[in-house]
Write a protein that holds these residues in place. Structure first.
Motif, PDB file in Angstrom:
ATOM      1  N   ALA A 269       0.721  -1.230  -0.049  1.00 54.61           N
ATOM      2  CA  ALA A 269      -0.085   0.133  -0.020  1.00 54.61           C
ATOM      3  C   ALA A 269       0.818   1.163   0.032  1.00 54.61           C
ATOM      4  N   LEU A 270       2.029   1.082   0.606  1.00 54.78           N
ATOM      5  CA  LEU A 270       2.847   2.314   0.601  1.00 54.78           C
ATOM      6  C   LEU A 270       3.351   2.589  -0.728  1.00 54.78           C
ATOM      7  N   HIS A 271       3.974   1.744  -1.358  1.00 62.14           N
ATOM      8  CA  HIS A 271       4.454   1.857  -2.637  1.00 62.14           C
ATOM      9  C   HIS A 271       3.289   2.409  -3.573  1.00 62.14           C
ATOM     10  N   PHE A 272       2.222   2.129  -3.523  1.00 62.98           N
ATOM     11  CA  PHE A 272       1.089   2.908  -4.211  1.00 62.98           C
ATOM     12  C   PHE A 272       1.093   4.339  -3.818  1.00 62.98           C
ATOM     13  N   LEU A 273       0.793   4.544  -2.411  1.00 68.64           N
ATOM     14  CA  LEU A 273       0.738   5.867  -1.796  1.00 68.64           C
ATOM     15  C   LEU A 273       1.957   6.776  -2.212  1.00 68.64           C
ATOM     16  N   CYS A 274       3.096   6.276  -2.656  1.00 64.74           N
ATOM     17  CA  CYS A 274       4.284   7.037  -2.608  1.00 64.74           C
ATOM     18  C   CYS A 274       4.549   7.015  -4.044  1.00 64.74           C
ATOM     19  N   ASN A 275       3.783   6.436  -4.895  1.00 61.58           N
ATOM     20  CA  ASN A 275       4.033   6.695  -6.403  1.00 61.58           C
ATOM     21  C   ASN A 275       4.994   5.951  -7.052  1.00 61.58           C
ATOM     22  N   SER A 276       5.494   4.833  -6.134  1.00 58.73           N
ATOM     23  CA  SER A 276       6.916   4.032  -6.468  1.00 58.73           C
ATOM     24  C   SER A 276       6.343   3.426  -7.854  1.00 58.73           C
ATOM     25  N   GLN A 277       7.340   3.467  -8.872  1.00 54.16           N
ATOM     26  CA  GLN A 277       7.190   2.592 -10.179  1.00 54.16           C
ATOM     27  C   GLN A 277       7.990   1.316 -10.199  1.00 54.16           C
TER      28      GLN A 277
END
Length: 403
Positions: A269-277
């Motif tokens: 969820a944090l990767h999604f929140l922080c716009n990680s590609q």
């Protein structure tokens, strides 16, 4: 973003885990040559936590009162999945509010300091009391298992305005918000006291309490909110220590899921929140940039990591003429992660940026008692004391609520 809010030692009004200890019980051990190096963050030892004196009480301000609420019954912690050394348990407390009030501070009284690692207090609005009561009734024993937060519906979709009231760590003093501010509690509200029990030294019964500072709801105060800044963690094993089974990321994720259930999904969820590609990239350093959702004033700031944390920084509008660093801890100390009030409150316009950056180091596991006998493993965001987090927390007042 489900399950963003567990912090092992937490956060908005977290107080210092400190206290003088004699030379024999000091956890900063090493050779004499190491006095030339910065001190390393110590591990957590039950006997030392138990030896810390109770936190100091602060004088009440004009119009303030105190109410004490206590767990209804004793609870003996255990690892819910049968694996690991951490138990997060939520207890539903009733402050018996027949009118709206302002919460203006808090103080936790741990019943058994040998096992109480930290405490976070959450607001339960009147409309969710029935859900919380059902959750309590459905779980055997006192309270319910709650890795990641209370587990109540909708809790973690509001990280811009989290339902946190306060947090506490052993040895901490009573806390209070800045004069003129408070957290609104509606009549009929309850409080969830989430206790992180650490089982490294075994389990024993606990009955803890919390003291609440409050003012009448008719008092002219400005509402305070909690704005969270989490970032994913992707800490790889060291090259010379990467032959263990949990040095594989997929295996490490499976281990976290086994120990913490659905809360193990937080890292994704944090990767999604922080716009990680793309695929997660292993690194000692992690960061996340968020935007101010509305005009707001920052009153206080705190950072949170676990035992492998080394550095944490929180910046406002980095890379612009308005850049300002509001938190910079170059040598992280797990035993000192208190919320720091800004000397001058800082105003942010809507869409201003806030960035949290954390650095973690695997070599710290060679120095800290909590990791004794544990080989390296790939570290992602998770709830346990020997897992990791990267979390900034802001105490804010929104422009449209300023009186």
């Amino acid at each position: 973003m489900k399950r963003l809010a567990a912090v092992a030692a937490a956060v908005l009004l977290v107080v210092t885990l400190a206290g003088c200890v004699d030379e024999d019980s000091d956890r900063r051990t090493g050779s004499p040559s190491e006095i030339l190096k910065p001190p390393d963050p110590p591990g957590v030892e039950a006997k030392q936590l138990a030896a810390l004196p109770p936190g100091k009480m602060l004088p009440l301000r004009t119009g303030e009162h105190r109410t004490t609420v206590t767990m209804p019954e004793a609870y003996t912690p255990s690892a819910p999945s049968g694996t690991g050394t951490d138990d997060y348990r939520c207890f539903l407390l009733d402050p018996k509010l027949d009118k709206d009030v302002w919460l203006t501070g808090s103080h936790v009284l741990p019943g058994n300091p040998q096992v109480v690692h930290h405490v976070i207090l959450f607001r339960v609005d009147p409309g969710q009391v029935a859900e919380a009561e059902q959750k309590d009734a459905d779980a055997p024993g006192e309270g319910w298992t709650c890795f990641g937060g209370t587990g109540l519906q909708g809790e973690f979709v509001k990280i811009d305005d989290a339902p946190w009231l306060a947090a506490w760590a052993p040895g901490g003093d009573e806390t209070k918000v800045r004069d003129g501010y408070g957290v609104r509690l509606a009549a009929g509200s309850r409080i969830v006291m989430q206790v992180h029990y650490n089982l490294l030294k075994g389990a024993a019964p606990d009955v803890s309490s919390t003291q609440l500072r409050w003012m009448r709801g008719s008092t002219d105060l400005t509402p305070v909110h909690t704005f969270q800044l989490p970032a994913p963690v992707e800490l790889p094993c060291r090259p010379a220590h990467d032959d263990g089974p949990l040095c594989d990321r997929d295996a490490a994720v499976a281990d976290v899921m086994e120990r913490f259930g659905g809360a193990g999904n937080t890292n994704s969820a944090l990767h999604f929140l922080c716009n990680s590609q793309g695929e997660p990239i292993p690194s000692n350093t992690t960061s996340c940039v968020r935007y101010a959702p509305r005009g707001m004033t920052i009153l206080g700031v705190a950072g949170h990591m676990h035992l492998l944390g080394r550095k944490i920084k929180i910046e406002v509008n980095p890379g612009t003429p308005k850049a300002r660093t509001i938190l910079d801890i170059p040598i992280w100390d797990f035993d000192n992660q208190g919320s720091k009030p800004l000397k001058q409150p800082l105003h942010l316009d809507k869409f201003d940026t806030i960035k949290v950056t954390c650095t973690h180091q695997q070599w710290l596991r060679d120095r800290l008692p909590a990791f004794a006998g544990q080989p390296d493993r790939y570290i992602i965001w998770a709830e346990g004391s020997t897992d990791e987090m990267c979390l900034g927390t802001l105490q804010v007042a929104f422009d449209d609520e300023v009186s």
